[in-house]
Design an enzyme around this catalytic site. Structure first.
Site, PDB file in Angstrom:
ATOM      1  N   ASP A 273      36.723   1.738-127.462  1.00 41.35           N
ATOM      2  CA  ASP A 273      37.237   1.500-126.126  1.00 41.35           C
ATOM      3  C   ASP A 273      37.646   0.027-126.052  1.00 41.35           C
ATOM      4  O   ASP A 273      37.290  -0.765-126.920  1.00 41.35           O
ATOM      5  CB  ASP A 273      36.122   1.822-125.121  1.00 41.35           C
ATOM      6  CG  ASP A 273      36.534   1.544-123.690  1.00 41.35           C
ATOM      7  OD1 ASP A 273      37.707   1.779-123.364  1.00 41.35           O
ATOM      8  OD2 ASP A 273      35.688   1.084-122.914  1.00 41.35           O
ATOM      9  N   LYS A 274      38.407  -0.335-125.023  1.00 41.99           N
ATOM     10  CA  LYS A 274      38.811  -1.734-124.888  1.00 41.99           C
ATOM     11  C   LYS A 274      38.017  -2.445-123.801  1.00 41.99           C
ATOM     12  O   LYS A 274      37.235  -3.339-124.079  1.00 41.99           O
ATOM     13  CB  LYS A 274      40.310  -1.849-124.603  1.00 41.99           C
ATOM     14  CG  LYS A 274      40.805  -3.302-124.569  1.00 41.99           C
ATOM     15  CD  LYS A 274      42.231  -3.403-124.167  1.00 41.99           C
ATOM     16  CE  LYS A 274      42.419  -3.206-122.679  1.00 41.99           C
ATOM     17  NZ  LYS A 274      41.778  -4.272-121.866  1.00 41.99           N
ATOM     18  N   THR A 275      38.219  -2.017-122.560  1.00 42.42           N
ATOM     19  CA  THR A 275      37.583  -2.711-121.452  1.00 42.42           C
ATOM     20  C   THR A 275      36.069  -2.552-121.504  1.00 42.42           C
ATOM     21  O   THR A 275      35.550  -1.441-121.521  1.00 42.42           O
ATOM     22  CB  THR A 275      38.114  -2.181-120.113  1.00 42.42           C
ATOM     23  OG1 THR A 275      39.520  -2.355-120.076  1.00 42.42           O
ATOM     24  CG2 THR A 275      37.478  -2.920-118.961  1.00 42.42           C
TER      25      THR A 275
ATOM     26  N   PHE B 198      41.891   6.425-104.371  1.00 38.11           N
ATOM     27  CA  PHE B 198      42.666   6.523-105.607  1.00 38.11           C
ATOM     28  C   PHE B 198      42.416   7.877-106.274  1.00 38.11           C
ATOM     29  O   PHE B 198      41.298   8.372-106.290  1.00 38.11           O
ATOM     30  CB  PHE B 198      42.223   5.405-106.551  1.00 38.11           C
ATOM     31  CG  PHE B 198      42.913   5.417-107.884  1.00 38.11           C
ATOM     32  CD1 PHE B 198      44.092   4.726-108.075  1.00 38.11           C
ATOM     33  CD2 PHE B 198      42.371   6.111-108.948  1.00 38.11           C
ATOM     34  CE1 PHE B 198      44.717   4.728-109.300  1.00 38.11           C
ATOM     35  CE2 PHE B 198      42.982   6.124-110.183  1.00 38.11           C
ATOM     36  CZ  PHE B 198      44.169   5.427-110.359  1.00 38.11           C
TER      37      PHE B 198
ATOM     38  N   GLY C 273      42.895   2.954-121.675  1.00 39.55           N
ATOM     39  CA  GLY C 273      43.641   3.471-120.540  1.00 39.55           C
ATOM     40  C   GLY C 273      44.618   2.462-119.982  1.00 39.55           C
ATOM     41  O   GLY C 273      45.314   2.748-119.009  1.00 39.55           O
ATOM     42  N   ASP C 274      44.682   1.279-120.593  1.00 37.19           N
ATOM     43  CA  ASP C 274      45.576   0.238-120.109  1.00 37.19           C
ATOM     44  C   ASP C 274      47.032   0.533-120.425  1.00 37.19           C
ATOM     45  O   ASP C 274      47.350   1.386-121.267  1.00 37.19           O
ATOM     46  CB  ASP C 274      45.204  -1.100-120.736  1.00 37.19           C
ATOM     47  CG  ASP C 274      44.289  -1.894-119.825  1.00 37.19           C
ATOM     48  OD1 ASP C 274      44.202  -1.538-118.637  1.00 37.19           O
ATOM     49  OD2 ASP C 274      43.672  -2.853-120.300  1.00 37.19           O
TER      50      ASP C 274
ATOM     51  N   ASP D 249      31.541   1.687-123.615  1.00 34.84           N
ATOM     52  CA  ASP D 249      30.526   1.215-122.667  1.00 34.84           C
ATOM     53  C   ASP D 249      30.488   1.998-121.368  1.00 34.84           C
ATOM     54  O   ASP D 249      29.609   1.776-120.547  1.00 34.84           O
ATOM     55  CB  ASP D 249      30.788  -0.260-122.334  1.00 34.84           C
ATOM     56  CG  ASP D 249      32.002  -0.432-121.436  1.00 34.84           C
ATOM     57  OD1 ASP D 249      33.031   0.231-121.689  1.00 34.84           O
ATOM     58  OD2 ASP D 249      31.934  -1.219-120.477  1.00 34.84           O
TER      59      ASP D 249
ATOM     60  N   ASN E  44      33.478   7.192-119.246  1.00 34.38           N
ATOM     61  CA  ASN E  44      34.673   7.814-119.802  1.00 34.38           C
ATOM     62  C   ASN E  44      34.679   7.790-121.331  1.00 34.38           C
ATOM     63  O   ASN E  44      35.574   8.360-121.949  1.00 34.38           O
ATOM     64  CB  ASN E  44      35.931   7.115-119.269  1.00 34.38           C
ATOM     65  CG  ASN E  44      35.845   5.607-119.412  1.00 34.38           C
ATOM     66  OD1 ASN E  44      34.816   5.075-119.809  1.00 34.38           O
ATOM     67  ND2 ASN E  44      36.905   4.916-119.109  1.00 34.38           N
TER      68      ASN E  44
END
Length: 1283
Positions: free
Chosen positions: A549-551, A694, A835-836, A990, A993
């Site tokens: 994952d990134k974030t 959202f 997801g970016d 982290d 998701n």
């Protein structure tokens, strides 16, 4: 600020909600509110991260609880002024005895589950003059849509809960009691159930069959009791471990079940044990107490029915969530009215995010949703008390239904071990057949001499009643068959039963040292490394693919507001130092102090303080007003009433609200119907009429607010892809702002910043009336509610005026670039699934060295199956990607895949380029490839027959970057590799998701980050920082793999050499399956004599130091090449085993051939010799000698001698006193020495020759360590071979 601004009004002071005097307890309820009138609605409070890294789905999509509002200030050091805007509409409910009237409008909505997540959002309608004027219309619509659809409760047995009538509730239905049972066993069921679970291991069944055969008289090779000892020992150790763990569960259960709570009994709340609480009872919970069961809220200490809970025990989230009691019941409870009614709810299920029910109260029927229920295990926070009715108890609570553990994973090396175990079974079968056939032939040849042979007699020779009777002889065929079965018993330890328990103990020891590694301790979060699975330690040394994952994984997930585009102009490019910024703001007399200071742009600050009202000034004002108002964060005021902090599920929203405060727009109060903002010293109170949360379809969030001057605006923020389609471009100025903002968005994304677009517009009276009518209809609808609410939002989310865009920085964690570079040098491919947006992901990829400037990009952005297919095929053809069959042929010729692993760039930072431009770029020969693909393309690829095309292209690339992917798509990408290759995969993340990806991979690693602990709870290993992955894999993974690989081979060797020695003896004793060794010596060999050194070496041995392994990452490639454990090594080990067994048997036989030594003395010699031999064999392979290693190896030999002395001192044993006679003879010691020298010599010579002429990378590095120098010619084995 000037008072002339139309959006501000200093003449209307805010009405800050003050805390009312709350009742400390509730006794009997004296009245029944008969004249209450109301209309119903439902609510499902799910919060999505608007600018979440996952785009279409965020962590909160899966864990949706959301902090809402609070209309009182609790007596605590921190005061929470909060109200989520997710409220049901409050309608008048009057209690005549109190003479009070309430008129509040509430509304809600619930979005159904999408393909990969469930989304939900809520609306709020505060009381407004326009809404009140249209009240009659809304009432009619509401009453129609609030009727429950009958098909919602078409279950065969809907659950009926009679409020405060547990007897009637439980008489009609067999509900579970509230006693929980997490234990597996009881005193009665422990033995049979534990044995049943243990015998799922086939090896245990094998040894049980062996022990059973040995109980038969014709097959009693060993003593009947002795034959059971190995199996009983292993079963007992496991049973003791399981029993201790279950005893701890019983103790925890007793403590939990005997806790007490206040239950309404006889009109008074009295203490009652949790386990005795029944469905239908009314329970009262005070602040900081835990919820004992699933309860529907009836009322709270807050008049509006709000309550705050913490769900850490349920989903790992530490932030507060808001629940509320229906206004119809909340007012009755708060005013002291008697509550009675019936709840018709769904049957118990695991879904903690949905609750479908209705309540009949005072003759009316209204809906209940997930926001009206509090679940077992949650804690009540910042609310003095709540009262609720129990609907689910004990094992039927949602917490208990969701208590299943993560799916168990099995080590890849252990699966390979089964292959070798099968070969050993074949050897065992062959040896038994040889003995049986030999026995048959021997009997045939001597069938007329059987009465005179010592081992076989047909009849008794003694005088008496048995004279002439048959004596233990069953004929040649049966004797042959019995010989086969007896051989299985004698050779049983060919399959090492002790290996299983040895591996468990070694893994436990390895985990202990991994947890205690101070280099993997995160001081910032105080989190240690965690081993949550003990089955796959060695898999850490064979990882080929990492899916990250990134974030929050590569980045800190601590958002900082960096830049803003306001009215077509970019700010923040040259921010002053933080000290200068604070000094500058000090001149403006800033009232509120933030938890962390934020640097501000002086130019933008000047714009906000202009006296002249103009377009740019007004746009800037609305821009920051939108940041402060369009969110769901909770403001927290400290005692000094000046320090303020914000709490919310989304770090993005917290950063945006904090940025608004830094620029003078401070949100400091949130209640059920309004928010209060300090605008540069002036207080602005805004009525919240509604909020559209959202969701993954709209990808935006909007709030409808009323200003003090009765002007109504809709404030909207969302992703650029969804916002530009609803923004008006009617004017030339608007078109200019549109174009400039797009340029700024591209610029921000290319810098790795997370972007968001803001817009707003005024609502006319007619638009507001239509919206409220549709909104109230949609929010109370129980069919197609999500679609109706989206249609309602579309009424106001159109023709918006573009205000600008924000840019938030999510910094890289420390050491991420270095870690990724080391992992790639180790031959590990790192794929990032985020997801970016594409530009943001590419920029982060460059900054963390995932992408390099010499890399050829392949961008796949397809909008249909055909387009995706063409892009994949075109890319394969252009860059010469080979199909799987051709690649396998090349691999068979000796091509090393590791040499194809390059370091990887990009040349285009904008996703605005056409999809086909990638094929028009000049192809760079031999340039490494980087595949960049978006989630939209993956929809068509993963769900169609294009997976093979994607697999072939992706595995040919050095880097794969997946953008805009949903959680299930992450799992799909992992499965793409896992199901098509034998390579080991690791997933690290982290957030919630990332759970599906973590559970899909061979090894799952959770980061203890900002998004809760869902990833940690689902993982096999957990750590505080991504950089620890380098040490985990390159050091501990390498050590664990080398140790376990050697451990398995050594156990095979240790048992096989013992069995083969017995085999040679049987061949020389007329195939009689007799043994020269005592029964106890055979049993103790694997359990006591040789087990401890194996365990110690498996835990403590190190082939290389951690510094060397970190300095030379390519040494990790030994795991990829299976150097520590493979079929080739197995066969070499078996050949060596065969030689050593021959030496063990024939050297003593030769030396003592002319002597009169008895068979038990020979057996005693063989026992000592085999123990010494296997320990010397082990000592030759130990790489790192420490004191405990010396104690284990040499102590094992000493213990063997001690046991032999004890056994040989027991008069009833046939080997009585043999060791004393042997030890006096020099021949005894000379024999043992010869056995060791002759047996070990071939292995020693083989190792010398191999390390001299064909050294491995590890051996070269070891020599360098020993010689205290680091040669520059350290190269990989692959390069050495190719040279």
């Amino acid at each position: 600020m000037t008072s002339g601004l139309p959006l501000l009004s200093s003449s209307d002071p805010p009405s800050v909600a003050q805390s009312s005097k709350l009742n400390k307890s509730i006794g009997s309820f004296g009245c029944l509110c008969r004249d209450a009138s109301f209309s119903s609605s439902t609510l499902d409070d799910k919060q999505s991260n608007l600018t979440s890294e996952e785009g279409d789905s965020s962590p909160s999509d899966i864990f949706p609880d959301q902090p809402l509002a609070q209309t009182y200030r609790p007596a605590a050091k921190k005061q929470f002024y909060s109200a989520d805007l997710h409220y049901h509409q409050r309608f008048p409910l009057e209690c005549p005895t109190q003479g009070r009237k309430r008129q509040v409008a509430w509304g809600s909505m619930e979005l159904p589950r999408s393909n990969n997540n469930s989304f939900a959002a809520f609306e709020i309608s505060g009381a407004s003059s326009v809404a009140q004027n249209k009240r009659n219309k809304a009432e009619r619509v509401r009453h129609i849509s609030s009727q429950f659809e009958e098909d919602l409760f078409h279950e065969e047995n809907p659950r009926l809960i009679y409020i405060n009538d547990p007897r009637r509730t439980n008489d009609n239905y067999e509900f579970s009691d509230n006693e929980i049972r997490t234990s597996r066993y009881t005193v009665i069921t422990f033995l049979p159930k534990n044995l049943f679970i243990q015998f799922h291991r086939i090896a245990y069944l094998y040894f049980l069959a062996i022990a059973a055969l040995n109980q038969l008289p014709p097959l009693a090779v060993f003593g009947r009791t002795v034959s059971l000892f190995p199996l009983l020992f292993v079963l007992s150790v496991t049973a003791v471990k399981d029993g201790y763990e279950d005893w701890r569960r019983h103790r925890s259960d007793r403590k939990e079940n005997n806790r007490e709570a206040l239950v309404l009994q006889g009109g008074q709340f009295r203490l009652k044990r949790w386990k005795d609480i029944q469905a239908g009872e009314v329970v009262k919970i005070h602040s900081d107490e835990s919820i004992p069961c699933d309860m529907v809220l009836l009322g709270t200490s807050d008049p509006s029915g709000l309550a705050y809970i913490q769900t850490m025990n349920l989903d790992g989230e530490s932030n507060l969530k808001t629940r509320y009691a229906r206004q119809e019941t909340a007012s009755a409870v708060f005013e002291g009215c008697t509550t009675s009614g019936v709840i018709n709810c769904e049957q118990p299920n695991r879904n903690i995010y949905e609750f479908t029910a209705n309540m009949e109260f005072n003759g009316h029927k209204f809906s209940l949703s997930q926001s009206n229920i509090v679940l077992r295990g949650c804690q009540l926070k910042n609310t003095e008390w709540v009262i609720g009715v129990v609907v689910y108890t004990g094992q039927e609570t949602k917490a208990m239904l969701n208590s299943a553990a993560s799916p168990s994973k099995r080590s890849k090396l252990e699966s390979y071990m089964n292959r070798e175990t099968m070969w050993l079974s074949i050897f065992l079968f062959i040896m038994c057949v040889v003995v049986a056939l030999g026995m048959g032939l021997w009997l045939v040849r001597r069938k007329y001499q059987l009465d005179t042979l010592p081992f076989y007699r047909k009849r008794y020779f003694t005088m008496g009643k048995d004279d002439g009777k048959t004596y233990k002889y069953y004929g040649i065929p049966m004797e042959t068959f019995f010989s086969f079965l007896s051989s299985i018993i004698v050779f049983q330890i060919m399959i090492p039963i002790s290996l299983y328990i040895t591996m468990e103990l070694v893994r436990l020891g390895q985990s202990y040292f991994m947890i205690g590694d101070s280099h993997m301790y995160d001081s910032s979060s105080g989190s240690r490394f965690q081993c949550r699975s003990l089955n796959i330690n060695e898999d850490l040394g064979q990882i080929r693919y990492i899916f990250s994952d990134k974030t929050g994984t590569l980045t800190e997930n601590k958002m900082e507001f960096r830049k803003a585009s306001v009215y077509g102009k970019s700010y923040g490019s040259s921010l002053p130092s933080l000290e200068a910024s604070i000094t500058e703001r000090g001149k403006e007399t800033q009232r509120w102090k933030l938890k962390s200071e934020i640097a501000v742009d002086p130019e933008l600050m000047k714009l906000l303080h202009k006296e002249v009202i103009e377009g740019e000034r007004l746009a800037a004002h609305e821009f920051f007003l939108t940041l402060a108002a369009c969110n769901t964060v909770i403001p927290i005021l400290h005692d000094d009433m000046e320090s303020i902090d914000y709490q919310g599920e989304s770090p993005d929203e917290q950063a945006l609200v904090a940025a608004a405060s830094a620029y003078g727009y401070t949100l400091f109060e949130r209640t059920s119907g309004h928010i209060v903002i300090d605008v540069n010293g002036e207080t602005l109170r805004l009525d919240v009429l509604g909020l559209h949360e959202f969701d993954s379809v709209r990808k935006r969030m909007s709030v409808v607010i009323r200003f003090p001057n009765n002007a109504v605006k809709v404030l909207v923020k969302g992703a650029d892809t969804s916002m530009f389609s609803v923004i008006s471009q009617d004017t030339e100025r608007g078109d200019h702002i549109w174009q400039e903002t797009q340029k700024h968005l591209i610029e921000y994304s290319s810098e790795g910043l997370r972007t968001l677009v803001l817009a707003a517009r005024d609502l006319t009276v007619s638009e507001l009336e239509l919206w409220q009518l549709r909104y109230e209809d949609a929010s109370t609808s129980l069919t197609d509610r999500a679609a109706k609410l989206r249609q309602t939002a579309a009424l106001i989310e159109c023709n918006l005026n573009l205000l600008g865009a924000t840019a938030i920085e999510d910094k890289l964690q420390d050491g991420v670039p270095e870690t990724i570079e080391s992992l790639r040098q180790a031959g590990i491919k790192v794929w990032v699934l985020t997801g970016d947006k594409q530009e943001t992901a590419i920029s982060i990829g460059l900054s963390c060295k995932l992408l390099t400037m010499d890399m050829q990009q392949i961008i796949i952005n397809g909008n249909s199956e055909v387009e995706c297919r063409n892009l994949l095929v075109g890319a394969k053809n252009k860059y010469g990607v080979k199909s799987l069959s051709r690649r396998n042929e090349d691999f068979g010729r000796g091509n090393n895949s590791e040499s194809d692993y390059h370091e990887v760039p990009l040349h285009t930072k904008s996703s605005q380029m056409a999809h086909w431009t990638v094929f028009k770029e000049e192809v760079k020969p031999n340039a490494p490839l980087a595949l960049i693909i978006d989630g939209n393309s993956l929809v068509y690829i993963l769900e169609k027959d294009l997976e093979t095309e994607l697999f072939e292209l992706a595995t040919s690339c050095s880097v794969v970057l997946c953008c805009r992917v949903a959680p299930l798509q992450k799992a799909g990408i992992v499965d793409l590799i896992k199901s098509r290759t034998e390579d080991m995969t690791l997933a690290i993340g982290d957030g919630a998701n990332d759970v599906s990806m973590i559970q899909m991979a061979d090894v799952g690693v959770g980061i203890c980050g900002q998004e809760g602990r869902q990833a940690v709870m689902a993982s096999d290993f957990a750590m505080g920082q991504f950089r620890f992955l380098k040490r985990l894999l390159l050091v501990h993974g390498h050590w664990n793999y080398q140790r376990i690989g050697y451990l398995v081979l050594y156990n095979f060797y240790r048992n096989a050499v013992f069995v083969l020695m017995l085999f040679w003896y049987i061949l020389c004793t007329a195939f009689s399956t007799t043994s020269a060794l005592t029964d106890w010596s055979s049993v103790f060999y694997s359990v006591i004599y040789t087990s401890v050194p194996t365990i110690i070496v498996g835990i403590w041995d190190k082939d290389l130091s951690d510094k060397t392994l970190l300095q030379y990452p390519k040494l990790y490639g030994a795991g990829h090449r299976h150097e520590a454990y493979n079929l080739h090594l197995f066969w070499i080990t078996m050949i060596d085993t065969l030689w050593q067994s021959l030496v063990l048997f024939y050297v003593p036989l030769f030396i003592y051939s002319e002597s009169s030594i008895d068979i038990w003395s020979m057996g005693s010699l063989w026992t000592i010799a085999v123990v010494v031999l296997v320990n010397i064999h082990l000592a030759m392979d130990i790489q790192r000698w420490v004191s405990i290693t010396h104690i284990a190896v040499w102590g094992s030999i000493v213990i063997t001698y001690a046991c032999m002395v004890v056994l040989d001192s027991i008069p009833v044993f046939p080997n009585y006193w043999t060791i004393y006679h042997l030890a006096k003879s020099p021949s005894y010691w000379l024999t043992i020495l010869l056995i060791i020298v002759i047996g070990i010599l071939p292995r020693f010579l083989f190792k010398v020759v191999r390390q001299t002429f064909w050294p491995s990378d590890i051996q070269i590095a070891r020599e360098a360590e020993i010689l205290k120098r680091w040669p520059d010619h350290l190269v990989s084995k692959g390069n050495r071979t190719s040279t």
